[in-house]
Structure formats: structure tokens, C-alpha cells
Design a protein around this motif. Structure first.
Motif, mmCIF file in Angstrom:
data_model
loop_
_atom_site.group_PDB
_atom_site.id
_atom_site.type_symbol
_atom_site.label_atom_id
_atom_site.label_comp_id
_atom_site.label_asym_id
_atom_site.label_seq_id
_atom_site.Cartn_x
_atom_site.Cartn_y
_atom_site.Cartn_z
ATOM 1 N N VAL A 250 0.844 -1.195 0.000
ATOM 2 C CA VAL A 250 0.000 0.000 0.000
ATOM 3 C C VAL A 250 0.878 1.243 0.000
ATOM 4 C CG1 VAL A 250 -1.832 1.251 1.194
ATOM 5 C CG2 VAL A 250 -1.754 -1.250 1.312
ATOM 6 N N THR A 251 0.616 2.163 -0.934
ATOM 7 C CA THR A 251 1.287 3.453 -0.974
ATOM 8 C C THR A 251 0.234 4.542 -0.775
ATOM 9 O OG1 THR A 251 1.064 3.679 -3.380
ATOM 10 C CG2 THR A 251 3.010 2.525 -2.552
ATOM 11 N N LYS A 252 0.637 5.798 -0.906
ATOM 12 C CA LYS A 252 -0.295 6.891 -0.703
ATOM 13 C C LYS A 252 -1.418 6.892 -1.736
ATOM 14 C CE LYS A 252 2.921 10.090 1.531
ATOM 15 N NZ LYS A 252 3.554 11.435 1.459
ATOM 16 N N LYS A 253 -1.100 6.468 -2.959
ATOM 17 C CA LYS A 253 -2.082 6.552 -4.032
ATOM 18 C C LYS A 253 -2.506 5.203 -4.597
ATOM 19 C CE LYS A 253 -0.641 11.147 -5.658
ATOM 20 N NZ LYS A 253 -0.182 11.932 -6.841
ATOM 21 N N MET A 254 -1.692 4.178 -4.439
ATOM 22 C CA MET A 254 -1.970 2.915 -5.109
ATOM 23 C C MET A 254 -1.903 1.735 -4.137
ATOM 24 S SD MET A 254 -2.394 4.269 -8.072
ATOM 25 C CE MET A 254 -2.693 2.780 -9.030
ATOM 26 N N VAL A 255 -2.566 0.660 -4.538
ATOM 27 C CA VAL A 255 -2.505 -0.623 -3.836
ATOM 28 C C VAL A 255 -2.105 -1.675 -4.866
ATOM 29 C CG1 VAL A 255 -3.803 -2.391 -2.612
ATOM 30 C CG2 VAL A 255 -4.260 0.030 -2.156
ATOM 31 N N THR A 256 -1.131 -2.505 -4.530
ATOM 32 C CA THR A 256 -0.664 -3.506 -5.475
ATOM 33 C C THR A 256 -0.801 -4.907 -4.888
ATOM 34 O OG1 THR A 256 1.636 -3.400 -4.705
ATOM 35 C CG2 THR A 256 0.986 -1.897 -6.475
ATOM 36 N N VAL A 257 -1.097 -5.853 -5.760
ATOM 37 C CA VAL A 257 -1.134 -7.278 -5.415
ATOM 38 C C VAL A 257 -0.173 -7.980 -6.359
ATOM 39 C CG1 VAL A 257 -2.528 -9.350 -5.180
ATOM 40 C CG2 VAL A 257 -3.544 -7.113 -4.713
ATOM 41 N N THR A 258 0.857 -8.593 -5.813
ATOM 42 C CA THR A 258 1.867 -9.268 -6.630
ATOM 43 C C THR A 258 1.828 -10.762 -6.352
ATOM 44 O OG1 THR A 258 3.286 -7.312 -6.525
ATOM 45 C CG2 THR A 258 4.294 -9.366 -7.273
ATOM 46 N N VAL A 259 1.571 -11.532 -7.389
ATOM 47 C CA VAL A 259 1.540 -12.993 -7.283
ATOM 48 C C VAL A 259 2.806 -13.537 -7.947
ATOM 49 C CG1 VAL A 259 0.312 -15.100 -7.910
ATOM 50 C CG2 VAL A 259 -0.976 -13.036 -7.297
ATOM 51 N N ARG A 260 3.592 -14.246 -7.161
ATOM 52 C CA ARG A 260 4.877 -14.757 -7.655
ATOM 53 C C ARG A 260 4.932 -16.275 -7.512
ATOM 54 N NH1 ARG A 260 9.802 -12.393 -8.563
ATOM 55 N NH2 ARG A 260 9.039 -10.425 -7.674
ATOM 56 N N ASP A 261 5.272 -16.956 -8.604
ATOM 57 C CA ASP A 261 5.432 -18.414 -8.563
ATOM 58 C C ASP A 261 6.887 -18.770 -8.814
ATOM 59 O OD1 ASP A 261 5.978 -18.924 -11.451
ATOM 60 O OD2 ASP A 261 3.934 -18.194 -11.714
ATOM 61 N N ARG A 262 7.187 -20.042 -8.703
ATOM 62 C CA ARG A 262 8.554 -20.537 -8.921
ATOM 63 C C ARG A 262 8.596 -21.438 -10.156
ATOM 64 N NH1 ARG A 262 8.238 -17.353 -5.409
ATOM 65 N NH2 ARG A 262 9.417 -17.239 -3.457
ATOM 66 N N GLY A 263 7.745 -21.142 -11.119
ATOM 67 C CA GLY A 263 7.674 -21.953 -12.326
ATOM 68 C C GLY A 263 8.776 -21.651 -13.311
ATOM 69 N N PRO A 264 8.656 -22.166 -14.538
ATOM 70 C CA PRO A 264 9.713 -22.022 -15.543
ATOM 71 C C PRO A 264 9.706 -20.681 -16.256
ATOM 72 C CG PRO A 264 7.916 -23.313 -16.436
ATOM 73 C CD PRO A 264 7.567 -23.048 -14.991
ATOM 74 N N GLY A 265 8.781 -19.809 -15.935
ATOM 75 C CA GLY A 265 8.707 -18.538 -16.637
ATOM 76 C C GLY A 265 7.792 -18.619 -17.848
ATOM 77 N N ILE A 266 7.460 -17.467 -18.383
ATOM 78 C CA ILE A 266 6.571 -17.392 -19.550
ATOM 79 C C ILE A 266 7.350 -17.754 -20.796
ATOM 80 C CG2 ILE A 266 5.100 -15.869 -20.916
ATOM 81 C CD1 ILE A 266 4.674 -14.224 -18.354
ATOM 82 N N GLN A 267 6.834 -18.707 -21.549
ATOM 83 C CA GLN A 267 7.542 -19.189 -22.730
ATOM 84 C C GLN A 267 6.611 -19.193 -23.934
ATOM 85 O OE1 GLN A 267 9.237 -23.008 -21.835
ATOM 86 N NE2 GLN A 267 10.306 -22.280 -20.008
ATOM 87 N N GLY A 268 7.195 -18.986 -25.095
ATOM 88 C CA GLY A 268 6.453 -19.081 -26.343
ATOM 89 C C GLY A 268 5.597 -17.881 -26.671
ATOM 90 N N ILE A 269 5.688 -16.802 -25.866
ATOM 91 C CA ILE A 269 4.876 -15.618 -26.108
ATOM 92 C C ILE A 269 5.518 -14.429 -25.397
ATOM 93 C CG2 ILE A 269 3.414 -16.010 -24.096
ATOM 94 C CD1 ILE A 269 1.059 -14.884 -25.638
ATOM 95 N N ASP A 270 5.359 -13.261 -25.953
ATOM 96 C CA ASP A 270 5.829 -12.052 -25.292
ATOM 97 C C ASP A 270 5.049 -11.874 -23.983
ATOM 98 O OD1 ASP A 270 6.550 -9.544 -24.470
ATOM 99 O OD2 ASP A 270 6.110 -8.535 -26.364
ATOM 100 N N PRO A 271 5.732 -11.721 -22.851
ATOM 101 C CA PRO A 271 5.017 -11.564 -21.572
ATOM 102 C C PRO A 271 3.968 -10.460 -21.590
ATOM 103 C CG PRO A 271 7.347 -11.910 -21.159
ATOM 104 C CD PRO A 271 7.191 -11.773 -22.651
ATOM 105 N N ALA A 272 4.187 -9.414 -22.381
ATOM 106 C CA ALA A 272 3.217 -8.311 -22.427
ATOM 107 C C ALA A 272 1.910 -8.737 -23.083
ATOM 108 C CB ALA A 272 3.809 -7.125 -23.184
#
Length: 335
Positions: A250-272
Motif C-alpha cells: 500500500v502506498t499513498k495513491k496505489m494498492v498492489t497485489v503481486t503474485v509470484r510463482d517458482r515456475g519455468p517462466g513465460i515461454q512461447g509468447i511475449d510476456p506483455a
């Protein structure tokens, strides 16, 4: 309700705007580069034809018009700047007109998805009901019971997919309404509880890191839906025995939720692009996760909800050490 709250802003509209800005900027930069080259060439030519002492001396022409080299250079510079600005404005106008058909296609696609989903919901519900009746009428120990149970599971999966499609189409085409303040942490906890059983079956642990309340003006159901989609994606690719963390900041203006896994990463596609509808990734590799591919409709629905309420969602990082996806929403100042 204010006028701005009624304005329809969805991910498709933002995508068209970004495309327009990107193409227009590239055209403007190319035109500016051409103009700059021409101006530099004029400067080089004039300076090569006269000596430094002659820069401020008026040069008469056949019509008795006197102009110094410095004034000529200034005129060329002003003309160049004016041409660059004109090129930028024209590029922006032309590009906006050029990408309008893209916006129409995206709206037609959304309408088709909504219509098709409505048409599919009823027959799928009927199919599931009939399979349920069949499952109840089978005698105990019937060898076909397992097959019927699998068919019911498949029917439910189809119903969930259709519901996701419909929700994505409807959210993207509707304006956000005023809503009461919601504690994001409580909604996140609900999402985690709904995924715990699935994670436990795969020997995956989900941990929450939230130290303070996070007030936002987003319906609790929408927040839970977003986090469920992010966790479902993380569980899908996380290796057995690993930990998935859900961090709330939590910051003054924003709230963030970050989900982090330990998988192999995004493959076969641009992460965006994982938040685009119908985008598909590569299969999970040896480091863990399921073999089925794709990010499904879930992540595109997360982006629809985030954009609708003035937030964003993006991939923080993705590597062989895992993937982290962050949902950002405006913090409410009213408790």
C-alpha cells in the motif's frame, strides 16, 4: 455519478490508442529526421560557401534584397521546427483515422463473444443437469460412474470458460459504477482460500504477505475474481513442492497485489501479450507445472477489470526462477 464515471474505457480502446500513438510517433520521428537532415545540409552548405567573417554581412541579390547568412540560417531553423511540428500533428491525425477500423473490429469481436457465450450457456447448463441426473441414477459400483464424473467435470470446465468469456465481454463494454470501499486484503484472502485445495493436491503452498488494510473502490467480487485468475495461472505452472507468494503493498495513491510463482517462466509468447484474449503460451517445461498451454480468458478478464477501475496489470519479471504478475489499483482515501 460524475460524467467521467460514465465514460466507457476498456482495454480494447486503450490498445487502439496505444497503437495510434506508437504509429503516429514513429511517422513523426521519421519525418522529423528527414527535415533535420535537410536543415543540416542547408547549414553545412551555407557555412562551406562563406567565411566566418561574412556571416553577419548582408548579401545583396538582383532585386536589392539584403539578407545575412545568420538570418538565413535562423529562417531555415524556424522553418525546420515548424515542419517538424506540422509533421507530428498530421501523423497523429492520419494515424487516428487509420486505426479506427481496428477499433471497430475489436468491438465486433467483443459483441460476437458476448452473443456466442449467451447462446452456449443454456445448452451447457442443460447438459450438466442431464449428466447430474445420470450420475445419480447409476447404481453403486457401476463401471461407467467414473466416465460420467469426468464428463460432468468437462461440462463444468466449459461452463466456466463460457462464463469467463461473457464476463470479459460485458465488463469491457460497460462503464464503471461508483462502489463502496472494499478491503482488498479480505478479498485476496477469499481468493487464496478458494485455491488452497487445488494447490494442496499439487503439493503447492500459497502464502500471503499483507501487513495493513488496503482500501479500494472496487467490488470485492471483482478483486477476488482477479486474484483467483492470477493464482490459477501460478498454480498451473508452479512445480510441485514450491511456494506461491501473494504480496499486498500500500502506498499513498496505489494498492498492489503481486503474485509470484517458482515456475519455468513465460515461454512461447511475449510476456506483455499474456493479457490479450485468446493468447497462448508454450507448454510447461521439466521444471514443473501442467502440460496444458495457454493463459486462457482469465488473465484478459483481469486486465478488463483493472482498466475499468483505473488500474493496471503487468508482468513484473519472468525467468527460469519464476514469474511475478502485479495488479495495481487506486487506493481509496475514504475508509
Amino acid at each position: 455519478m460524475t460524467h467521467s464515471a460514465n465514460r466507457i474505457v476498456d482495454s480494447d480502446t486503450l490498445a487502439v490508442r496505444r497503437a495510434s500513438l506508437l504509429v503516429g510517433t514513429r511517422i513523426a520521428v521519421a519525418c522529423a529526421a528527414v527535415v533535420a537532415v535537410v536543415i543540416v545540409a542547408v547549414f553545412v552548405y551555407i557555412l562551406s560557401e562563406i567565411s566566418p567573417g561574412e556571416l553577419f554581412e548582408p548579401v545583396p541579390d538582383t532585386d536589392n534584397l539584403q539578407v545575412s547568412a545568420v538570418n538565413l540560417l535562423w529562417a531555415a531553423a524556424v522553418l525546420g521546427v515548424a515542419l517538424i511540428i506540422l509533421a507530428g500533428v498530421l501523423s497523429w491525425l492520419v494515424t487516428r483515422r487509420a486505426v479506427e477500423p481496428l477499433g471497430d473490429v475489436l468491438r465486433l469481436q467483443r459483441a460476437f463473444v458476448a452473443d456466442a457465450s449467451h447462446e452456449l450457456r443454456t445448452p451447457l447448463a442443460v447438459l450438466d443437469a442431464r449428466l447430474q441426473i445420470l450420475q445419480r441414477t447409476l447404481p453403486a459400483g457401476d463401471p461407467s460412474s467414473s466416465v460420467v464424473a469426468e464428463l460432468r467435470g468437462d461440462a463444468k470446465d466449459l461452463i466456466h470458460i463460457v462464463n469467463d468469456l461473457l464476463e470479459s465481454a460485458e465488463i469491457g463494454g460497460a462503464a464503471a459504477h461508483d462502489t463502496d470501499v472494499t478491503d482488498l486484503v479480505a478479498a485476496v484472502d477469499d481468493a487464496v482460500q478458494s485455491l488452497v485445495l487445488i494447490a494442496v493436491d499439487q503439493h503447492i503452498t500459497i502464502e500471503i504477505d499483507a501487513t495493513q488494510p488496503a482500501p479500494v473502490r472496487v467490488p470485492a467480487s471483482s478483486i477476488t475474481r482477479c486474484v483467483v485468475a492470477l493464482l490459477d495461472n501460478a498454480v498451473r505452472f508452479a512445480p510441485s513442492g514450491s511456494i506461491i507468494t501473494v504480496g499486498v503493498a500500500v502506498t499513498k495513491k496505489m494498492v498492489t497485489v503481486t503474485v509470484r510463482d517458482r515456475g519455468p517462466g513465460i515461454q512461447g509468447i511475449d510476456p506483455a501479450r499474456i493479457f490479450d484474449r485468446f493468447a497462448h503460451s508454450g507448454a510447461a517445461v521439466d521444471s514443473g507445472g501442467h502440460a496444458r498451454t495457454g493463459f486462457g480468458i482469465g488473465l484478459s478478464l483481469v486486465r478488463e477489470i483493472a482498466v475499468r477501475y483505473g488500474g493496471t496489470v503487468h508482468v513484473v519479471d519472468s525467468s527460469v526462477a519464476g514469474t511475478a504478475i502485479r495488479l495495481t489499483l487506486p487506493r481509496s482515501r475514504q475508509a
